[in-house]
Enzyme design. Sequence first.
Site, PDB file in Angstrom:
ATOM      1  N   SER A 190       0.831  -1.195   0.000  1.00 62.53           N
ATOM      2  CA  SER A 190       0.000   0.000   0.000  1.00 62.53           C
ATOM      3  C   SER A 190       0.876   1.259   0.000  1.00 62.53           C
ATOM      4  O   SER A 190       1.712   1.424  -0.880  1.00 62.53           O
ATOM      5  CB  SER A 190      -0.957  -0.061   1.203  1.00 62.53           C
ATOM      6  N   HIS A 212      -2.101  -1.321  -4.511  1.00 59.14           N
ATOM      7  CA  HIS A 212      -3.563  -1.358  -4.649  1.00 59.14           C
ATOM      8  C   HIS A 212      -4.111   0.060  -4.551  1.00 59.14           C
ATOM      9  O   HIS A 212      -3.371   1.010  -4.331  1.00 59.14           O
ATOM     10  CB  HIS A 212      -4.207  -2.292  -3.615  1.00 59.14           C
TER      11      HIS A 212
END
EC number: 3.4.21.92
Length: 196
Positions: free
Chosen positions: A98, A123
């Site tokens: 992330s 993501h």
Amino acid sequence: MNLVPTVIEQSSRGERAYDIYSRLLKDRIIMLSGPIEDNMANSIVAQLLFLDAQDSTKDIYLYINSPGGVVTSGMAIYDTMNFIKSDVQTIVIGMAASMASVLVSSGTKGKRFGLPHSTVMIHQPSGGAQGQQTEIQIAAEEILKTRKMINEILAKNSGQSFEQVEQDTERDHYLTAQEAVDYGLLDGVMDSNNLK
């Protein structure tokens, strides 16, 4: 309970005890481990600024093992990495997921590495909203702006097209260290102090 080891250093002037992170900082090593949030970001930013002020001609080594976290906290670290004069070498140990994947890919080009069994995960940012419809709409628009900003950074750092990054971040996208090199997020895999 978070125990911080102490190391003893001996010199001609006697012994001195350091917590391990202070000792590593003497060698220009910063450890970014755990969820990224404001307190951690403030500590990382302070260490980056201190080392840059101490000697901006030497590299700073940022070791990253993090599941990601708060985007605004991560962006404070990102902006500082780009603001200082020192080159920032990034090394994934364990996982950079992330927001942490954005940071590891934002190290100085040619100096972004992963250990052989490390993982990088990209993501789209997550978030939630509650309240009146207009507040939910404002929060949704903010998440879309944040997603665009993160994807632009990942595209710039990797050399992938914005469209490819947008597609790849639609869901959790896990990469081994070598796959992260192939994708352009890292520059090499470190093995016993040697690059592959």
